[in-house]
Enzyme design. Sequence first.
Site, mmCIF file in Angstrom:
data_model
loop_
_atom_site.group_PDB
_atom_site.id
_atom_site.type_symbol
_atom_site.label_atom_id
_atom_site.label_comp_id
_atom_site.label_asym_id
_atom_site.label_seq_id
_atom_site.Cartn_x
_atom_site.Cartn_y
_atom_site.Cartn_z
ATOM 1 N N TRP A 103 71.196 51.688 68.463
ATOM 2 C CA TRP A 103 71.573 50.600 69.379
ATOM 3 C C TRP A 103 70.410 49.705 69.724
ATOM 4 O O TRP A 103 70.604 48.529 70.030
ATOM 5 C CB TRP A 103 72.303 51.165 70.595
ATOM 6 C CG TRP A 103 73.622 51.740 70.168
ATOM 7 C CD1 TRP A 103 73.963 53.055 70.114
ATOM 8 C CD2 TRP A 103 74.737 51.007 69.630
ATOM 9 N NE1 TRP A 103 75.227 53.183 69.591
ATOM 10 C CE2 TRP A 103 75.723 51.949 69.288
ATOM 11 C CE3 TRP A 103 74.994 49.662 69.397
ATOM 12 C CZ2 TRP A 103 76.957 51.583 68.728
ATOM 13 C CZ3 TRP A 103 76.218 49.292 68.844
ATOM 14 C CH2 TRP A 103 77.174 50.238 68.523
ATOM 15 N N ASP A 173 70.016 48.797 78.000
ATOM 16 C CA ASP A 173 71.392 48.920 77.523
ATOM 17 C C ASP A 173 71.912 50.247 78.082
ATOM 18 O O ASP A 173 71.533 51.321 77.624
ATOM 19 C CB ASP A 173 71.391 48.921 75.990
ATOM 20 C CG ASP A 173 72.779 49.162 75.407
ATOM 21 O OD1 ASP A 173 73.727 49.404 76.179
ATOM 22 O OD2 ASP A 173 72.895 49.111 74.170
ATOM 23 N N LYS A 197 83.345 52.942 78.219
ATOM 24 C CA LYS A 197 83.029 54.367 78.319
ATOM 25 C C LYS A 197 83.249 54.803 79.767
ATOM 26 O O LYS A 197 84.329 55.254 80.099
ATOM 27 C CB LYS A 197 81.613 54.631 77.816
ATOM 28 C CG LYS A 197 81.474 54.176 76.338
ATOM 29 C CD LYS A 197 80.094 54.295 75.836
ATOM 30 C CE LYS A 197 79.766 53.383 74.675
ATOM 31 N NZ LYS A 197 80.590 53.565 73.491
HETATM 32 N N1 PMP Z 1 75.113 49.927 73.031
HETATM 33 C C1 PMP Z 1 75.446 51.228 73.065
HETATM 34 C C2 PMP Z 1 74.478 52.226 73.608
HETATM 35 C C3 PMP Z 1 76.700 51.619 72.602
HETATM 36 O O1 PMP Z 1 77.037 52.926 72.620
HETATM 37 C C4 PMP Z 1 77.608 50.655 72.108
HETATM 38 C C5 PMP Z 1 78.985 51.015 71.617
HETATM 39 N N2 PMP Z 1 79.223 52.279 71.274
HETATM 40 C C6 PMP Z 1 77.201 49.328 72.086
HETATM 41 C C7 PMP Z 1 75.965 48.987 72.571
HETATM 42 C C8 PMP Z 1 78.106 48.243 71.569
HETATM 43 O O2 PMP Z 1 79.079 48.021 72.511
HETATM 44 P P1 PMP Z 1 80.294 47.017 72.319
HETATM 45 O O3 PMP Z 1 81.210 47.642 71.338
HETATM 46 O O4 PMP Z 1 80.843 46.887 73.697
HETATM 47 O O5 PMP Z 1 79.740 45.724 71.823
#
Ligand code: PMP
Length: 362
Positions: A103, A173, A197
């Site tokens: 991420w 994040d 989540k």
């Molecule tokens: N950052 C993290 C730590 C995630 O776990 C996720 C999705 N699993 C995201 C970003 C991306 O999120 P989104 O699908 O809302 O764009």
Amino acid sequence: MSNRIFNFSAGPCTLPLPALEKAQAEFVDYQGTRMSLIEMSHRGEHYDKVHHDAMAAIRDVLSVPDSHDILFIQGGATLQFAMVPLNLLSDDKTAEFLNTGTWVKKAIADAEKLGPIRITWNGETDNFTRMPASDEYQVGDDAAYVHICGNETIGGIEYHEYPDTGAAPLVSDMSSHIMSRPVEWNKLALAFAGAQKNLGPAGMALVIIHKTLLKNCRDDLPAYLAYKTHAGKDSLYNTPPVFAIYMMKLTVDWVKEQGGLAKMEKRALARSGALYDTIDRSEGWYRCPVDAASRSRMNVCFRLPTEELEAKFIAEALEANFSGLKGHRSVGGCRASMYNAMPVEGAEQLAEFMVKFKQNNA
Ligand code: PMP
């Protein structure tokens, strides 16, 4: 409804049943209006109340100080990978990253299209099995900000204490651990999280930004991409994702009723502890690939002796009422994601299942 499966999905994921039931009960006729919330004007009194109550509930439950603004922005956490550098980077400044896995890599990939970046610490050599210690990196004087991922959902590693980045604004994040523990607001200039989540269904990101940082954001951006646009209009610049915000409100209310963040943290420790103990007592049959000090309380990753056994484990677990245990396709293995709405009994029963599965297959 007692026949719910124990859903260990990484997100979207299990949500509190009382929040789902409340939404169901008032879905078709919202509070006697003879229409549903998703059919009415987002400028009307009913939605307006939902919107501002949701913001107030977030401020209350997450203990967001007055120094920080709360924004609701569509595009998930992914759009934040671009919005953060768009708003905070300038020609003479550098975006710094503590690279702890998938991420952060995604955030780096977007930021490097927009300005200078530096990978201040890189966990790639350790296969992203741990978070950095504070003496392992040095933030530069020219840092526009330092980006971290509080909890790496795929790798299963989490900061148990946030880094102190001094004068450089810290951006986290928090998508996969927000609302699971008290937040160190004194260290954070900007926090963002995709909703799907711990906050509710997909459809938005929660962004919490220090007012000083907001003041210094760029002004020359397309409207939707500028934090200032959203802050200046209470996140009602355009049509907001009304259902996502409404569900978030119900979810945050549930957290408050349950005893708030301290309670959520206690439960997260109990759930993850049940699984890590089972793994540690299995004499290496189950193996957690990450460093013990960085183990995630939300996403417990583990391997079995062979991929065949992993496939069998996931299939038999599903029959036994445990779904979503397959690891992310990029890393394989197994992963139990346990967000706020996962009851502690879900983790305890999965731990018992793991013990039996080992007995039958070792
Ligand atoms: N950052 C993290 C730590 C995630 O776990 C996720 C999705 N699993 C995201 C970003 C991306 O999120 P989104 O699908 O809302 O764009």
